[in-house]
Design an enzyme around this catalytic site. Structure first.
Site, PDB file in Angstrom:
ATOM      1  N   ASP A  78      -5.894 -18.684   1.926  1.00 28.23           N
ATOM      2  CA  ASP A  78      -7.103 -17.824   1.689  1.00 28.23           C
ATOM      3  C   ASP A  78      -7.336 -17.464   0.265  1.00 28.23           C
ATOM      4  O   ASP A  78      -8.372 -17.213  -0.095  1.00 28.23           O
ATOM      5  CB  ASP A  78      -7.022 -16.607   2.650  1.00 28.23           C
ATOM      6  N   ASP A 120      -2.884 -16.770   7.414  1.00 27.58           N
ATOM      7  CA  ASP A 120      -4.145 -16.728   8.265  1.00 27.58           C
ATOM      8  C   ASP A 120      -4.531 -18.317   8.928  1.00 27.58           C
ATOM      9  O   ASP A 120      -4.598 -19.015   8.139  1.00 27.58           O
ATOM     10  CB  ASP A 120      -5.141 -16.097   7.554  1.00 27.58           C
ATOM     11  N   LYS A 121      -4.938 -18.365  10.147  1.00 26.57           N
ATOM     12  CA  LYS A 121      -5.528 -19.332  10.925  1.00 26.57           C
ATOM     13  C   LYS A 121      -4.380 -20.397  11.205  1.00 26.57           C
ATOM     14  O   LYS A 121      -4.398 -20.869  12.309  1.00 26.57           O
ATOM     15  CB  LYS A 121      -6.270 -20.186  10.068  1.00 26.57           C
ATOM     16  N   CYS A 195       1.966 -13.363   1.261  1.00 29.81           N
ATOM     17  CA  CYS A 195       1.622 -12.463   0.292  1.00 29.81           C
ATOM     18  C   CYS A 195       1.991 -11.052   0.750  1.00 29.81           C
ATOM     19  O   CYS A 195       1.925 -10.759   2.082  1.00 29.81           O
ATOM     20  CB  CYS A 195       0.151 -12.277   0.206  1.00 29.81           C
ATOM     21  N   SER A 449     -10.386 -10.141   3.922  1.00 28.75           N
ATOM     22  CA  SER A 449      -9.095 -10.494   3.790  1.00 28.75           C
ATOM     23  C   SER A 449      -8.226  -9.297   4.281  1.00 28.75           C
ATOM     24  O   SER A 449      -8.826  -8.178   4.394  1.00 28.75           O
ATOM     25  CB  SER A 449      -8.739 -10.726   2.475  1.00 28.75           C
TER      26      SER A 449
END
Length: 528
Positions: A78, A120-121, A195, A449
């Protein structure tokens, strides 16, 4: 189905012959075959060491009587996809990942699955695919990266990726020097791993642990630690236990564990994306198993126990140092849970870190990360500035055209209308970088985000492309955001009688198919 489908009987001689070509021995042919699903690629910092993690997982499998077979899925970063058209493919990739896991293991039935991934995802996509197969399953992540440090006014300040987006916004407005901008660039991401804040990658790692899919401390052990390698090896051992016990993923991911995950979500103030992904995971268990109502009811009685970056300068590795997810879940069982770190005091322990808002803008719901909103912005009335894309809004913010008292409205960025429900980190970070974090809000039918902070409301449903009320808002409308009372309303009379705006987009390929099939955010943006 399991690996016996491929191995037993005379009719499977051709299949066994193919396994022999891979070097499978007589003794191995009698052992459980375990899938190791790895999203390793060379683009995502959270995936840089996933080859080593997978090797450790396979060592754990081999040492405990199994035979591992590794295959790959795609993965989108992302951070790299942010603030351009590529972000439309981020959420959409979740369905490809789920489909690829299903496809590989229906075509090649095995006995158990270890999911190796981060970000994410990717995590929810893997879990969704595994739920369709209902085999024994374990998840293991790469782990979080360490926080970075920069010098701010003579003091060292711990930072994550979130602060780099804010720095870019400040630089665009002339509030930050090029030299300081370079310092943020070079020092914010000092190691590999997910992150460092409670962004979506680490949020989903925590959710996976709360669901019961990991070994303890998997979500929080640093990516660069030897503990991370031990966790990976233990994950290989755990899958063999679950295969022997015939403990399938649907025995673990149940209505009770989904609600436990929501409770943890609220206690940590995780990314708003967890709402989308938990709804989608729930859909694979049973359509409608959980809804936004579960987030409302659980959030109302679950205190936030810690504030992590972007809501503070405390990071997920700090949570690991005080016991990680097991400690959070243990504290939540107490009659009077206490804060886990000194940056958040007991008098603040009231409701969860995420809040569902409703009103004439979002009759089907919207989501805000309450724990990352300043107290002065919890109840805010502002003047609408309306934009039909992220790019238009970002340009207005960085050109200095947004002022105190505005509410930035970004629409036609929903699951279908975007398509892909892009994350709005660049506009929200630009607002913070401009020094407007306590005087400007942002609402959108897109998403955020986990790095976003401030009065930012997303997932507005119905979305603009579906004729939702957000498509009726005009410049100058007065909008009320009342987080304590869970309200989101346009205060202008006769607002609802307006004709909604429309936008036409020229789409092709996968994203065109996705736009035609995706459901609304309040349903988890799953495909029809």
């Amino acid at each position: 189905m399991n690996s016996d489908t491929l191995k037993l009987g005379a009719s499977r001689l051709p299949h066994r012959s193919l396994f022999r070509s891979l070097g499978i021995t007589d003794s191995e042919m009698k052992k459980p075959f375990i899938a190791v699903v790895n999203s390793k690629n060379d683009l995502i910092p959270g995936h840089a060491d996933l080859d080593k993690i997978a090797d450790a997982v396979k060592a754990g499998i081999l040492g405990n009587g199994g035979v591992p077979f590794e295959f790959a899925t795609i993965g989108v970063c992302d951070g790299l996809a942010m603030n351009h058209g590529g972000m439309r493919y981020s959420l959409a990739s979740r369905e490809i990942i789920a489909d690829s896991v299903e496809t590989m293991l229906m075509a090649h039935p095995l006995d158990g699955i270890v999911l190796v991934g981060s970000c994410d995802k990717i995590v929810p996509g893997m879990i969704m695919g595994a739920l369709r197969l209902n085999l024994p399953t374990v998840f293991v992540s790469a782990g979080p990266m360490q926080a970075g440090t920069v010098n701010v006014d003579g003091e060292l300040r711990r930072i994550g990726l979130n602060e780099t987006f804010e720095a870019a916004g400040a630089y665009a407005l002339g509030k930050l020097s090029e030299e300081k901008l370079n310092e943020y660039e070079m020092k914010s991401c000092p190691t590999c791993g997910s992150c460092s804040g409670m962004y979506t990658a680490n949020s989903l790692g925590c959710i996976a642990e709360a669901l019961g899919l990991t070994v303890p401390l998997c979500a929080t052990a640093p990516a660069v630690s030897s503990e991370r390698r031990r966790i990976a090896k233990m994950s290989g051992e755990l899958i063999m236990e679950r295969v022997e016990q015939q403990k399938n993923i649907r025995d673990i991911v149940t209505l009770d564990s989904l609600r436990r995950a929501i409770k943890l979500d609220m206690a940590l103030g995780c990314s708003t994306n967890t709402v989308l992904h938990l709804l989608a995971i729930s859909h694979e268990v049973e359509e409608g198993a959980i809804t936004l109502n579960d987030f409302e009811t659980i959030g109302a009685k679950t205190p936030q126990l810690v504030k992590l970056n972007p809501a503070s300068e405390t990071f997920i590795t700090d949570l690991h140092d005080v016991g990680g997810i097991p400690r959070v879940l243990e504290e939540l069982e107490k009659e009077n849970p206490q804060p886990l770190l000194p940056n958040y005091q007991p008098e603040k322990l009231t409701t969860g870190g995420l809040t569902i808002l409703r009103g004439n803008i979002a009759p089907n719901g919207a989501v805000v990360k309450r724990g990352a909103v300043a107290e002065s912005m919890q109840n805010f009335v502002g003047t609408a500035r309306v934009f039909n894309s992220e790019e238009e809004a970002y340009s207005a913010i960085t050109d200095g055209k947004i002022t105190a008292g505005n509410i930035v409205v970004i629409r036609f960025e929903g699951p279908s209308g975007g398509p892909g429900m892009r994350e709005m980190l660049s506009p929200t970070a630009a607002i913070m970088g401009a020094g407007l974090g306590e005087s400007v809000a942002l609402i959108t039918d897109g998403r955020f985000s986990g790095a976003t902070r401030g009065a930012c409301v997303g997932h507005i449903s119905p979305e603009a492309a579906a004729g939702g009320a957000i498509a009726k808002i005009m410049d100058g409308d007065k909008i009320e955001i009342n987080i304590p009372e869970q309200k989101l309303n346009v205060l202008t009379p006769d607002f609802e009688n307006r004709t909604p705006a429309t936008v036409t987009k020229n789409l092709k390929g996968y994203i065109k198919r996705y736009a035609s099939l995706v459901t609304s955010a309040d349903k988890g943006a799953v495909l029809k």
